[in-house]
Write an enzyme that holds these catalytic residues in place. Structure first.
Site, PDB file in Angstrom:
ATOM      1  N   TYR A 265      12.438   5.266   5.928  1.00  0.00           N
ATOM      2  CA  TYR A 265      12.067   5.414   7.475  1.00  0.00           C
ATOM      3  C   TYR A 265      12.247   6.974   7.516  1.00  0.00           C
ATOM      4  O   TYR A 265      12.373   7.744   6.258  1.00  0.00           O
ATOM      5  CB  TYR A 265      12.423   4.334   7.891  1.00  0.00           C
ATOM      6  CG  TYR A 265      12.073   4.683   9.730  1.00  0.00           C
ATOM      7  CD1 TYR A 265      10.697   4.375   9.826  1.00  0.00           C
ATOM      8  CD2 TYR A 265      13.075   4.709  10.768  1.00  0.00           C
ATOM      9  CE1 TYR A 265      10.315   4.786  11.379  1.00  0.00           C
ATOM     10  CE2 TYR A 265      12.529   4.490  12.383  1.00  0.00           C
ATOM     11  CZ  TYR A 265      10.917   4.289  12.135  1.00  0.00           C
ATOM     12  OH  TYR A 265      11.116   4.951  13.660  1.00  0.00           O
TER      13      TYR A 265
ATOM     14  N   LYS B 111     -11.830 -14.500   6.563  1.00  0.00           N
ATOM     15  CA  LYS B 111     -12.196 -13.364   5.866  1.00  0.00           C
ATOM     16  C   LYS B 111     -11.337 -13.011   5.384  1.00  0.00           C
ATOM     17  O   LYS B 111     -10.964 -12.514   4.689  1.00  0.00           O
ATOM     18  CB  LYS B 111     -13.368 -12.744   5.926  1.00  0.00           C
ATOM     19  CG  LYS B 111     -14.331 -13.256   7.101  1.00  0.00           C
ATOM     20  CD  LYS B 111     -16.332 -12.624   6.561  1.00  0.00           C
ATOM     21  CE  LYS B 111     -16.269 -12.389   5.674  1.00  0.00           C
ATOM     22  NZ  LYS B 111     -17.938 -12.116   4.745  1.00  0.00           N
TER      23      LYS B 111
END
Lengths: 378, 378
Positions: free
Chosen positions: A37, A92
């Site tokens: 970060y 999926k």
């Protein structure tokens, strides 16, 4: 809702989602945070601002696919909107991860307008390495796919079209081995001119089959038939060479192959009896096929396949889409070409070198499937 | 690029992405497939088509947040586009997962048009339980956030605005304890009228501070100043009650608090000396603050905080956004209200009951932070 359905819903509730995110790096100390970060991330950001082409190496774009649906044609359930589509897209995404280690995220859209769908997918595309379109109804799906392929530099595939077409061609390549007929001499009848039917027709034609008759609700499609939309007109230019006019029962006479991507219970054994000897029947309507396997066999069909897992010969897209995107992501392939689709079908068929009437294609959990298909993507 | 930067880039390359997907259910057998894909998924789809309000219980919507950026104001790097923004959004997704077990997915947009951003986020919203806007420049960010909050029934927060504002207010609540001044009597100077400056001003005002002077590049904002955009005009209606006109150096005289969300190296110890005794200095520009802590202390500042992890008193949004969304997701909260923002700031401050000049706020890895903030969300 019956008891079995309640139990299924309970399983969905128990898991909440079928997928979640997972960290690929550790974040336990201030040093980790300073690396991934601020301020460390600034280095990667500055670099990618200058070298956006390296996003694949440095970000989620490397391995991610958006599974996008507008919910307009979900399974056999029809236009049930984004929330209805969401469990399918999650399913999926689950298959993508388990079969091919692809990081797929479901994106169901609060719009069914072609322009809006195209605009939205283009807008979110920088975060993804590929776009799997899903359960978008015909004819809108054709334009959505075409425009996205044109515009984007990541692979785009509408799975209901080409996932289905590839697995159907693979099944057919092995079915003709069983019945010992030459592929290019087949007379094929395709019931259904939606997303799947249209793509199957195109891919079978590309594979060298010239005698294909496609039917929609009005019967056989032929050159010059009135009132057809543009995609059907296009089909009419390269199918039905003898301009046969008629209903499904009529055109089925003397056909070698029936491919159903239309609806439940359209045929009986009597219809199958009118087909050529050693007929091939792919009755793919889900969950209720155009004809049940036993009934088709009573009519003399030599090879029968369905879309269901509880009969032999399941013709299922899940054999195809994970490997297609695995291959495209690994090789930085930006378009799924027609040649790739043909190669993928052949690669899948080749995994069962001695097919039988009971075993046309590999099992969906066969570990060889994804690598074989991925290898065919160029 | 220097050696240290090369090493950082190497770490990003090694991991590829910072996050991936993970299955929450097993998919090992045909029975699993029949449950979570066809035909079982049809039950969940049919149910959600009828009961879209239950998507939170049955889908990724339950625990997911889209981290959305157009790349127009990334860190201190400016308008570097979607690929430049992507590593930051992935970093946030990583923090979301590690700190609060929120499944966040980065979505960087190929558009910087307000209408398009709003349209795109609305279109993809059905898949998500919350929207974290990020690194979108002012003033566009205000309209984007306002329109999305208005339109969507899931929580939307622009973290650069209110993530920052909440942690700044939390820090200030404890800083006044250290210097023993009453919060509402403070004279506060805020340098920067962008996303963070504007939101800080609003939240501090909401907390009861009436004497706030905000500055942009043209100096102090006051009612009636010419050439201001609408957001700055709005600020002028409730700040700078004495209509003080002047530069940062001029308005800083006798101020109790300096909050910098502007740019590097704006102040020296000489400027701090003109402030009121026991001055509070939050120099939050990243990575280079408006004034370094040592320099501020030489000027007599009693409490100094920065945005950096390598000095004491890091004022970092990461203390706030994971808990805000954790709370909102857990409770099905659809709007992050002003009262929630105030409560969150107080809850964060309360975790350090006896603050000192060296320790205003809890450590970012303090396990109490996320639950405390989540609890404040109603």
């Amino acid at each position: 809702m019956d008891a079995k359905q309640k139990k299924i819903l309970q399983e969905f509730k128990k898991a909440g989602a079928r997928i979640e995110t997972k960290s690929r790096v550790k974040l336990k100390t201030k040093a980790d945070l300073a690396l991934f970060y601020t301020p460390g991330v600034g280095v990667a950001s500055s670099y990618l601002a200058e070298h956006p082409e390296d996003a694949r190496a440095l970000s989620v774009k490397k391995n991610s696919v958006a599974v996008v649906s507008d919910g307009s044609a979900v399974l056999g359930l029809g236009n049930i909107g984004p929330y209805g589509a969401l469990p399918v897209m999650e399913g999926k995404a689950l298959i993508f991860k388990e079969m091919a280690n692809v990081d797929a995220w479901p994106l169901v859209l609060d719009t069914q307008d072609v322009d809006e769908i195209v605009r939205t997918v283009i807008a979110i595309a920088p975060s993804f390495g590929g776009i799997n379109l899903e359960d978008i109804k015909a004819p809108e799906c054709f334009e959505v796919e075409r425009r996205l392929i044109e515009h984007l530099s990541i692979p785009v595939m509408h799975d209901d079209q080409y996932g289905t077409a590839i697995v159907v061609l693979a099944g057919l390549l092995n079915a003709v081995k069983v019945v010992k007929k030459p592929l290019k001499k087949l007379r094929v009848v395709i019931s259904g001119a939606g997303a799947a039917g249209t793509a199957c027709t195109k891919l079978l034609h590309l594979a060298g089959i010239t005698d294909i008759i496609v039917l929609d609700r009005s019967g056989a499609i032929y050159l010059g038939r009135e009132g057809m939309n543009a995609p059907k007109q296009e089909l009419s230019t390269f199918t039905n060479p003898n301009k046969i006019i008629g209903s499904l029962e009529q055109v089925l006479e003397r056909a070698d192959v029936f491919i159903g991507v239309s609806g439940p219970n359209l045929l009986t054994s009597e219809h199958i009896k009118t087909m050529a000897p050693n007929a091939i029947v792919f009755a793919l309507s889900n969950p209720v096929p155009e004809i049940l396997p036993d009934e088709a066999k009573r009519g003399g069909a030599a090879v029968v396949a369905t879309g269901r897992s509880d009969f032999p010969n399941q013709i299922n897209n899940a054999l195809v889409f994970p490997g297609i995107f695995r291959g495209a992501l690994d090789k930085g392939v930006t378009k799924i070409t027609e040649e790739t689709k043909l190669r993928a079908a052949k690669a899948l068929a080749a995994l069962v070198p001695t097919p039988t009437a009971q075993k046309l294609l590999p099992d969906i959990f066969d570990k060889r499937v994804v690598p074989a298909i991925a290898k065919s993507v160029r």
